[in-house]
Design an enzyme around this catalytic site. Structure first.
Site, PDB file in Angstrom:
ATOM      1  CE  LYS A 186      26.704  71.466  62.782  1.00  0.00           C
ATOM      2  NZ  LYS A 186      27.431  73.015  63.331  1.00  0.00           N
TER       3      LYS A 186
ATOM      4  CD  GLU B 294      17.275  62.948  67.610  1.00  0.00           C
ATOM      5  OE1 GLU B 294      18.428  63.148  67.619  1.00  0.00           O
ATOM      6  OE2 GLU B 294      16.508  63.483  67.083  1.00  0.00           O
TER       7      GLU B 294
ATOM      8  CG  ASP C  48      12.500  67.325  73.852  1.00  0.00           C
ATOM      9  OD1 ASP C  48      12.245  67.327  75.847  1.00  0.00           O
ATOM     10  OD2 ASP C  48      13.612  68.976  73.948  1.00  0.00           O
TER      11      ASP C  48
ATOM     12  CE  LYS D 284      15.559  67.259  78.029  1.00  0.00           C
ATOM     13  NZ  LYS D 284      14.915  68.205  77.857  1.00  0.00           N
TER      14      LYS D 284
ATOM     15  CG  PHE E 110      19.097  72.663  77.507  1.00  0.00           C
ATOM     16  CD1 PHE E 110      17.920  72.883  76.148  1.00  0.00           C
ATOM     17  CD2 PHE E 110      20.525  73.039  76.717  1.00  0.00           C
ATOM     18  CE1 PHE E 110      18.584  72.652  75.099  1.00  0.00           C
ATOM     19  CE2 PHE E 110      21.006  73.455  75.961  1.00  0.00           C
ATOM     20  CZ  PHE E 110      20.520  72.854  74.513  1.00  0.00           C
TER      21      PHE E 110
ATOM     22  CG  ASP F  12      24.310  72.033  70.471  1.00  0.00           C
ATOM     23  OD1 ASP F  12      23.544  71.309  70.285  1.00  0.00           O
ATOM     24  OD2 ASP F  12      24.461  73.295  70.139  1.00  0.00           O
TER      25      ASP F  12
ATOM     26  NE  ARG G 178      27.884  70.368  67.761  1.00  0.00           N
ATOM     27  CZ  ARG G 178      26.129  70.138  67.914  1.00  0.00           C
ATOM     28  NH1 ARG G 178      25.686  69.038  68.571  1.00  0.00           N
ATOM     29  NH2 ARG G 178      25.407  71.676  67.026  1.00  0.00           N
TER      30      ARG G 178
HETATM   31  P1  5GP Z   1      12.246  66.555  69.551  1.00  0.00           P
HETATM   32  O1  5GP Z   1      11.477  66.831  68.582  1.00  0.00           O
HETATM   33  O2  5GP Z   1      12.375  65.593  70.362  1.00  0.00           O
HETATM   34  O3  5GP Z   1      11.529  68.115  70.740  1.00  0.00           O
HETATM   35  O4  5GP Z   1      13.723  67.649  69.607  1.00  0.00           O
HETATM   36  C1  5GP Z   1      15.098  67.398  69.856  1.00  0.00           C
HETATM   37  C2  5GP Z   1      15.713  67.836  69.391  1.00  0.00           C
HETATM   38  O5  5GP Z   1      16.357  68.944  70.400  1.00  0.00           O
HETATM   39  C3  5GP Z   1      17.552  66.830  69.730  1.00  0.00           C
HETATM   40  O6  5GP Z   1      17.237  66.313  68.763  1.00  0.00           O
HETATM   41  C4  5GP Z   1      18.193  68.026  70.119  1.00  0.00           C
HETATM   42  O7  5GP Z   1      18.547  68.683  69.187  1.00  0.00           O
HETATM   43  C5  5GP Z   1      17.448  69.323  70.481  1.00  0.00           C
HETATM   44  N1  5GP Z   1      17.036  68.923  72.701  1.00  0.00           N
HETATM   45  C6  5GP Z   1      16.464  68.290  73.017  1.00  0.00           C
HETATM   46  N2  5GP Z   1      16.307  68.936  74.475  1.00  0.00           N
HETATM   47  C7  5GP Z   1      17.343  68.731  74.274  1.00  0.00           C
HETATM   48  C8  5GP Z   1      18.402  68.956  75.501  1.00  0.00           C
HETATM   49  O8  5GP Z   1      18.574  69.026  77.052  1.00  0.00           O
HETATM   50  N3  5GP Z   1      20.313  69.701  75.596  1.00  0.00           N
HETATM   51  C9  5GP Z   1      19.861  69.883  73.258  1.00  0.00           C
HETATM   52  N4  5GP Z   1      21.427  69.826  73.796  1.00  0.00           N
HETATM   53  N5  5GP Z   1      19.306  69.729  72.853  1.00  0.00           N
HETATM   54  C10 5GP Z   1      17.792  69.290  73.101  1.00  0.00           C
END
Ligand code: 5GP
Length: 185
Positions: free
Chosen positions: A48, A104, A108, A136, A157, A164, A170
């Site tokens: 979302k 996206e 991360d 990040k 975070f 969220d 959100r």
């Molecule tokens: P990745 O697969 O790149 O590790 O994860 C991406 C997803 O993790 C993002 O779409 C998001 O939903 C969540 N995510 C990663 N870091 C954060 C953060 O600092 N805050 C929030 N709310 N979600 C995060």
């Protein structure tokens, strides 16, 4: 107490302001429009978290495009990535021959996008690019980078503008760092 005030009490600091987001989204929309021209473009939002960014971004894209959404889960209710990508909602069309722009909220570890990119190419998409509001880079595990990136953020975070924590925050109009005591409770 006003809702915004209640949410704001849990924010340690604002990382990206409403004004900064507005300017950046307009810049990214103009760049995307120039890059895609008359290509068969599908803008694909990852639910979302991307819904606020996607809604603003597509209104800054001046070339024709179709829109789809996918819902995937990699975080559940926690704050650390599980590395497991589960598809909860798939797209409703065959992605063959589309130039897909995945939208996206935050890149991360990159595991989610790396998985989606491979899957969509296997299904016949012509080309996949990534637009992310936040990046990040210090946390990257997969070999993936965004083609269009809003802002780099530190390893904290973050919530707001679609992002969220346990389905809250959100609707904040900016991106802020959540106080650690909120998720360490
Ligand atoms: P990745 O697969 O790149 O590790 O994860 C991406 C997803 O993790 C993002 O779409 C998001 O939903 C969540 N995510 C990663 N870091 C954060 C953060 O600092 N805050 C929030 N709310 N979600 C995060």
């Amino acid at each position: 107490m006003a809702i915004a005030t209640a949410m704001e009490q849990d924010i340690k600091r604002v990382l990206v302001s409403e004004e900064q987001i507005r300017e950046k989204v307009a810049e990214l929309g103009a760049k995307i429009s120039a890059d895609y021209g008359d290509k068969k473009l599908l803008v694909l939002g990852v639910l979302k978290g991307s819904f606020v960014f996607m809604a603003d971004l597509v209104r800054q894209i001046s070339v024709p495009c179709e829109m789809e959404f996918m819902a995937v889960s990699s975080y559940h209710a926690g704050v650390k990535t599980s590395g497991v990508v589960k598809i909860i909602k798939d797209i409703d069309i065959n992605p063959q021959d589309y130039h897909i722009l995945i939208v996206e909220d935050i890149l991360d570890s990159g595991l989610t996008l790396s998985y989606l990119k491979t899957m969509l190419l296997q299904r016949g998409a012509t080309d996949i690019r990534i637009a992310t509001l936040l990046d990040k880079p210090s946390r990257r595990k997969a070999n993936i980078r965004a083609d269009y990136c809003g802002f780099e953020v530190p390893d904290a975070f973050v919530v707001g503008y679609g992002l969220d924590y346990a389905e809250q925050y959100r609707s904040l109009p900016y991106v802020g760092e959540l106080k650690p005591e909120v998720y360490e409770k």
